[in-house]
Design a protein around this motif. Sequence first.
Motif, PDB file in Angstrom:
ATOM      1  N   ILE A 119       0.988  -0.714  -0.258  1.00 47.17           N
ATOM      2  CA  ILE A 119       0.086  -0.342   0.412  1.00 47.17           C
ATOM      3  C   ILE A 119       0.729   1.553  -0.280  1.00 47.17           C
ATOM      4  N   THR A 120       0.528   1.699  -0.674  1.00 48.11           N
ATOM      5  CA  THR A 120       1.534   3.316  -1.007  1.00 48.11           C
ATOM      6  C   THR A 120       1.245   4.474  -1.158  1.00 48.11           C
ATOM      7  N   SER A 121      -0.612   4.497  -0.363  1.00 50.27           N
ATOM      8  CA  SER A 121      -0.552   5.752  -0.865  1.00 50.27           C
ATOM      9  C   SER A 121      -1.987   5.956  -0.267  1.00 50.27           C
ATOM     10  N   VAL A 122      -2.306   6.746   1.020  1.00 49.26           N
ATOM     11  CA  VAL A 122      -3.803   6.892   1.817  1.00 49.26           C
ATOM     12  C   VAL A 122      -5.053   6.431   0.915  1.00 49.26           C
ATOM     13  N   GLU A 123      -4.563   6.353  -0.162  1.00 50.72           N
ATOM     14  CA  GLU A 123      -6.023   6.016  -0.586  1.00 50.72           C
ATOM     15  C   GLU A 123      -6.748   4.737  -1.520  1.00 50.72           C
ATOM     16  N   GLN A 124      -5.361   3.941  -1.188  1.00 50.77           N
ATOM     17  CA  GLN A 124      -4.806   2.485  -1.633  1.00 50.77           C
ATOM     18  C   GLN A 124      -6.215   2.086  -0.591  1.00 50.77           C
ATOM     19  N   ASN A 150      -8.075  13.133   4.923  1.00 50.70           N
ATOM     20  CA  ASN A 150      -7.691  12.888   3.372  1.00 50.70           C
ATOM     21  C   ASN A 150      -8.035  12.193   2.148  1.00 50.70           C
ATOM     22  N   ARG A 196       5.046   1.130   5.650  1.00 47.66           N
ATOM     23  CA  ARG A 196       4.659   2.233   4.718  1.00 47.66           C
ATOM     24  C   ARG A 196       4.027   3.258   6.640  1.00 47.66           C
ATOM     25  N   GLU A 197       4.602   4.701   5.956  1.00 43.68           N
ATOM     26  CA  GLU A 197       4.100   5.447   6.640  1.00 43.68           C
ATOM     27  C   GLU A 197       3.017   6.511   6.787  1.00 43.68           C
ATOM     28  N   LEU A 198       1.457   6.030   5.843  1.00 41.38           N
ATOM     29  CA  LEU A 198       1.204   7.158   5.529  1.00 41.38           C
ATOM     30  C   LEU A 198       0.572   8.099   6.233  1.00 41.38           C
ATOM     31  N   ILE A 199      -0.309   7.690   7.114  1.00 38.91           N
ATOM     32  CA  ILE A 199      -0.304   8.965   7.579  1.00 38.91           C
ATOM     33  C   ILE A 199       0.631   9.719   9.193  1.00 38.91           C
TER      34      ILE A 199
END
Length: 332
Positions: A119-124, A150, A196-199
Amino acid sequence: MKRLFVHALLFCLSFGTFSHVQAATPEKITASYGAISGTMAPIWVAKDARLFEKYGLDLSLVYIPGGPRSIMSLLGGSLQFVNHSGMPALEAYQRGADTALIASSMNRLEHAVVANKSITSVEQLRGKVLGISAPGALTDILMREGLRLNGISEKDVTIIPVGDEGGRLNALQTSRIDAAIISGIQRLTAKRLGFRELIDFSKLPIEVSGSSILARHSYVLKNPDITLRLLKAWIEGTYLFKANPDLGIAVLKKYVATRDDEVVNAIYQQNKERLSSKPVPYVRVVRSMIHLLSRARPDIPPASPEGFAETRFVKQLEDAGFFEEMQRRYGQ
């Protein structure tokens, strides 16, 4: 560890930590801490350095993960004080309980939403399973707010409770969940493991009392002397933690149960900078928290922030010159 404790004890003696030990029989009280996080370091230091004894308290310190559980214990009378986020206590207050915020040493958030490597983005995060500690806990409220800021509705994800910080990291590692909100040592460990840190909540426009001393109004009004002594020990724990890195790091290693020097040193430096030595329970922060709760829990009735933030005790310590004494003693 034994050598480190002896070193810490000698340090305390050299700074006169036991110079004014109360002669009377210590008052027995019970307090809890709610996270395995560096934000809890002052109460750990105060306990291990016998600062509560210095101020005439026989304190039993227990770990109760999750704010709602500790607040239930507080309201049930098995606890007199809680060291945790102020959010669950505020919700209880707005629902009619006599909970109070009497001190707050950190009003910035150290949490992050961390996801698996794919998962590379918050949208995902849409359609994914996200882990929190418990329903109604700070992690629950923050997760929903972080998603909202977001552009993601909580209806677009599945949010489940998976326990404390360690449990959430384990759930990530075993793929039981796709992402989790974590902080402290688990956040640093997750980053090193490649998640991964998204937020990053420290970068969001949110003020929350993240490390508070909480109690019941009825208790602190009936027992103002015990309350002041508890605060003195906890606050001096903050000064001692900042003044003595050897002691601070030794205590962190004990309570967070890791020997990873890089991680522990990072936690120490982070909290040395962020923890306030004068833990004023600001009304403006309570207003921010009420605003946050009103979105997450629209059924909660409104309440006065001034009624929840009990500022008199920190002010009494300030008026009595306690903080000036700590600065002279510890050089901060």
